[in-house]
Design a protein around this motif. Structure first.
Motif, PDB file in Angstrom:
ATOM      1  N   GLN A  35       0.827  -1.223   0.000  1.00 17.62           N
ATOM      2  CA  GLN A  35       0.000   0.000   0.000  1.00 17.62           C
ATOM      3  C   GLN A  35       0.860   1.272   0.000  1.00 17.62           C
ATOM      4  O   GLN A  35       1.639   1.507   0.922  1.00 17.62           O
ATOM      5  CB  GLN A  35      -0.879   0.006   1.260  1.00 17.62           C
ATOM      6  CG  GLN A  35      -1.802   1.204   1.353  1.00 17.62           C
ATOM      7  CD  GLN A  35      -2.330   1.431   2.775  1.00 17.62           C
ATOM      8  OE1 GLN A  35      -1.900   0.784   3.734  1.00 17.62           O
ATOM      9  NE2 GLN A  35      -3.255   2.369   2.897  1.00 17.62           N
ATOM     10  N   GLY A  56      -9.837  12.775   3.339  1.00 20.41           N
ATOM     11  CA  GLY A  56     -10.667  11.668   3.795  1.00 20.41           C
ATOM     12  C   GLY A  56      -9.892  10.775   4.752  1.00 20.41           C
ATOM     13  O   GLY A  56      -8.664  10.840   4.833  1.00 20.41           O
ATOM     14  N   THR A  59      -6.196   8.964   4.195  1.00 19.95           N
ATOM     15  CA  THR A  59      -5.425   9.600   3.112  1.00 19.95           C
ATOM     16  C   THR A  59      -3.974   9.890   3.531  1.00 19.95           C
ATOM     17  O   THR A  59      -3.174  10.344   2.719  1.00 19.95           O
ATOM     18  CB  THR A  59      -6.086  10.918   2.630  1.00 19.95           C
ATOM     19  OG1 THR A  59      -6.443  11.693   3.771  1.00 19.95           O
ATOM     20  CG2 THR A  59      -7.312  10.654   1.789  1.00 19.95           C
ATOM     21  N   SER A  62      -2.012  11.622   9.297  1.00 20.64           N
ATOM     22  CA  SER A  62      -1.164  11.320  10.468  1.00 20.64           C
ATOM     23  C   SER A  62       0.195  10.793  10.034  1.00 20.64           C
ATOM     24  O   SER A  62       1.221  11.123  10.651  1.00 20.64           O
ATOM     25  CB  SER A  62      -1.852  10.300  11.380  1.00 20.64           C
ATOM     26  OG  SER A  62      -3.056  10.819  11.866  1.00 20.64           O
ATOM     27  N   GLN A 106      -3.380  12.582  18.996  1.00 17.80           N
ATOM     28  CA  GLN A 106      -4.841  12.494  18.996  1.00 17.80           C
ATOM     29  C   GLN A 106      -5.453  12.324  20.380  1.00 17.80           C
ATOM     30  O   GLN A 106      -6.323  13.035  20.753  1.00 17.80           O
ATOM     31  CB  GLN A 106      -5.303  11.395  18.051  1.00 17.80           C
ATOM     32  CG  GLN A 106      -5.713  11.947  16.696  1.00 17.80           C
ATOM     33  CD  GLN A 106      -6.296  10.885  15.785  1.00 17.80           C
ATOM     34  OE1 GLN A 106      -7.176  10.141  16.193  1.00 17.80           O
ATOM     35  NE2 GLN A 106      -5.794  10.803  14.566  1.00 17.80           N
TER      36      GLN A 106
HETATM   37  N1  LIG Z   1       2.136   1.607  11.111  1.00 19.26           N
HETATM   38  C1  LIG Z   1       1.346   1.317  10.064  1.00 19.26           C
HETATM   39  N2  LIG Z   1       1.366   0.100   9.484  1.00 19.26           N
HETATM   40  C2  LIG Z   1       0.588  -0.180   8.416  1.00 19.26           C
HETATM   41  N3  LIG Z   1      -0.263   0.705   7.854  1.00 19.26           N
HETATM   42  C3  LIG Z   1      -0.337   1.922   8.402  1.00 19.26           C
HETATM   43  C4  LIG Z   1       0.461   2.303   9.529  1.00 19.26           C
HETATM   44  N4  LIG Z   1       0.179   3.587   9.846  1.00 19.26           N
HETATM   45  C5  LIG Z   1      -0.752   3.993   8.958  1.00 19.26           C
HETATM   46  N5  LIG Z   1      -1.065   3.015   8.104  1.00 19.26           N
HETATM   47  C6  LIG Z   1      -2.009   3.097   6.991  1.00 19.26           C
HETATM   48  O1  LIG Z   1      -1.724   4.282   6.280  1.00 19.26           O
HETATM   49  C7  LIG Z   1      -2.925   4.889   5.822  1.00 19.26           C
HETATM   50  C8  LIG Z   1      -2.960   6.332   6.272  1.00 19.26           C
HETATM   51  O2  LIG Z   1      -3.121   6.363   7.678  1.00 19.26           O
HETATM   52  P1  LIG Z   1      -3.273   7.717   8.486  1.00 19.26           P
HETATM   53  O3  LIG Z   1      -3.449   7.340   9.913  1.00 19.26           O
HETATM   54  O4  LIG Z   1      -2.171   8.634   8.159  1.00 19.26           O
HETATM   55  O5  LIG Z   1      -4.632   8.293   7.878  1.00 19.26           O
HETATM   56  P2  LIG Z   1      -5.390   9.635   8.257  1.00 19.26           P
HETATM   57  O6  LIG Z   1      -5.541  10.419   7.008  1.00 19.26           O
HETATM   58  O7  LIG Z   1      -4.702  10.301   9.396  1.00 19.26           O
HETATM   59  O8  LIG Z   1      -6.793   9.028   8.679  1.00 19.26           O
HETATM   60  P3  LIG Z   1      -7.908   9.501   9.759  1.00 19.26           P
HETATM   61  O9  LIG Z   1      -8.493  10.767   9.222  1.00 19.26           O
HETATM   62  O10 LIG Z   1      -8.876   8.390   9.751  1.00 19.26           O
HETATM   63  O11 LIG Z   1      -7.208   9.686  11.090  1.00 19.26           O
HETATM   64  C9  LIG Z   1      -4.063   4.044   6.355  1.00 19.26           C
HETATM   65  O12 LIG Z   1      -4.504   3.171   5.335  1.00 19.26           O
HETATM   66  C10 LIG Z   1      -3.445   3.273   7.488  1.00 19.26           C
HETATM   67  O13 LIG Z   1      -4.061   2.039   7.662  1.00 19.26           O
END
Ligand SMILES: Nc1ncnc2c1ncn2[C@@H]1O[C@H](COP(=O)(O)OP(=O)(O)OP(=O)(O)O)[C@@H](O)[C@H]1O
Length: 312
Positions: A35, A56, A59, A62, A106
């Motif tokens: 991914q 979204g 995306t 974080s 968070q």
């Molecule tokens: N340590 C990790 N190992 C595997 N996948 C991860 C890891 N950290 C994040 N991901 C994946 O990376 C993608 C982005 O995650 P992230 O937490 O940055 O999203 P976000 O935009 O902050 O989401 P939200 O608005 O729901 O908090 C997600 O598909 C998440 O599952």
């Protein structure tokens, strides 16, 4: 700077004059296994601005923040903070740079076995081990007050705090080292609307009085309208647009239109326009009232949970 759909892989590297950008991210790639989360992401955060980061769920907001603060090793790309390259730095060098920013994660990420004041003292003890106990207490109390908590809150444990108070306690800790830059990950998530508005005001006030630069991840449309100078939109593994709300609204991007022009977006816009025409003295009264009724102080004084309001 006007908003632009990032069709090219690199944002204009000269978007800001030298020294004006506190954070520069170039051609960032992040992924987990198969991914890809970011693929050619570019971003610049200007000194003294509050930059809202939206997109979204999933995306990569974080992950982007974690890449900038060194908790996530990117696959490739460059990250500069305060003009210093961050990737591949020796620990002792990175530590000196880290000292200049604060992070509110968070959930607040407080140590549950330490009181609020002791939590605030953690970074102080780490970076200034020779500070005496009296001075540590004094600084911690000052940061607790800056975060809008009553003095009694310093002696409480995180489990004794409401959600709003925990956010403020986390903020107090993030301010411990007098940072120039603040990273906030969804600071108003889970707060009732009054508590969230009070928290927005607190961040804006701190930015103005301390001259902070703020990187703010949020889903909260009211926060975007109330305090953000510019907004970066994450989609398609990169920052697809960056600018003020009117600049973003001028773009023909389906997610941006849906987000800012959907029913919730329009409601937030109407609220912000209404407040823009308010009398400043009335605004101040509103803020004071909001602060007094927000989870923070009320709970600190009487030890009871903030009477529930819906999450916004
Ligand atoms: N340590 C990790 N190992 C595997 N996948 C991860 C890891 N950290 C994040 N991901 C994946 O990376 C993608 C982005 O995650 P992230 O937490 O940055 O999203 P976000 O935009 O902050 O989401 P939200 O608005 O729901 O908090 C997600 O598909 C998440 O599952």
């Amino acid at each position: 700077m006007s908003a632009a759909l990032a069709e090219k892989p690199h944002e204009d590297p000269d978007a800001f004059k030298k020294g004006e950008a506190v954070i520069i991210v170039r051609d960032l790639k992040n992924g987990f296994g198969e991914q890809m989360v970011h693929d050619g992401l570019d971003l610049q955060v200007k000194k003294g601005e509050i930059l809202g980061v939206v997109g979204g769920s999933g995306t990569g907001k974080s992950v982007l923040m974690r890449s900038i603060i060194g908790l996530q090793q990117p696959l490739s790309g460059e990250v500069e903070v305060f003009g210093e390259p961050m990737i591949g730095r020796e620990e002792h060098e990175a530590r000196e740079i880290r000292k200049r920013w604060g992070v509110l994660f968070q959930g607040g990420a407080l140590f549950s076995t330490l009181t609020v004041a002791e939590n605030v003292e953690v970074p102080l003890r780490e970076y200034y081990p020779s500070l005496d106990e009296a001075l540590l207490d004094q600084i911690a109390n000052y940061k607790v007050a800056m975060s809008g908590l009553a003095p009694e809150a310093g002696a409480k444990f995180p489990s004794e705090l409401s959600g709003g108070m925990r956010k403020r306690a986390g903020l107090a800790r993030s301010l411990a080292l007098d940072p120039e830059l603040l990273f906030l990950d969804e600071p108003t998530a889970g707060l009732d609307p009054i508590g969230a508005a009070a928290f927005d005001d607190l961040i804006k006030g701190l930015k103005e009085t301390l001259g902070l630069t703020v990187f703010l991840i949020t889903h909260d449309l009211d926060t975007l309208h109330a305090i953000c100078d510019r907004i970066a939109v994450l989609a398609d593994k990169k920052v697809v647009a960056i600018g003020t709300i009117p600049e973003l609204l001028a773009l023909d991007h389906p997610w941006i239109q849906e987000y800012f022009n959907g029913p919730r977006g329009r409601a937030a816009n109407e609220t912000s326009e209404r407040h823009a025409h308010d009398d400043p003295a009335e605004n101040q009264k509103r803020r004071d009232a909001a602060l007094n009724s927000a989870g923070g102080d009320t709970v600190a004084q009487n030890g009871t949970e903030n009477p529930g309001g819906e999450d916004r």
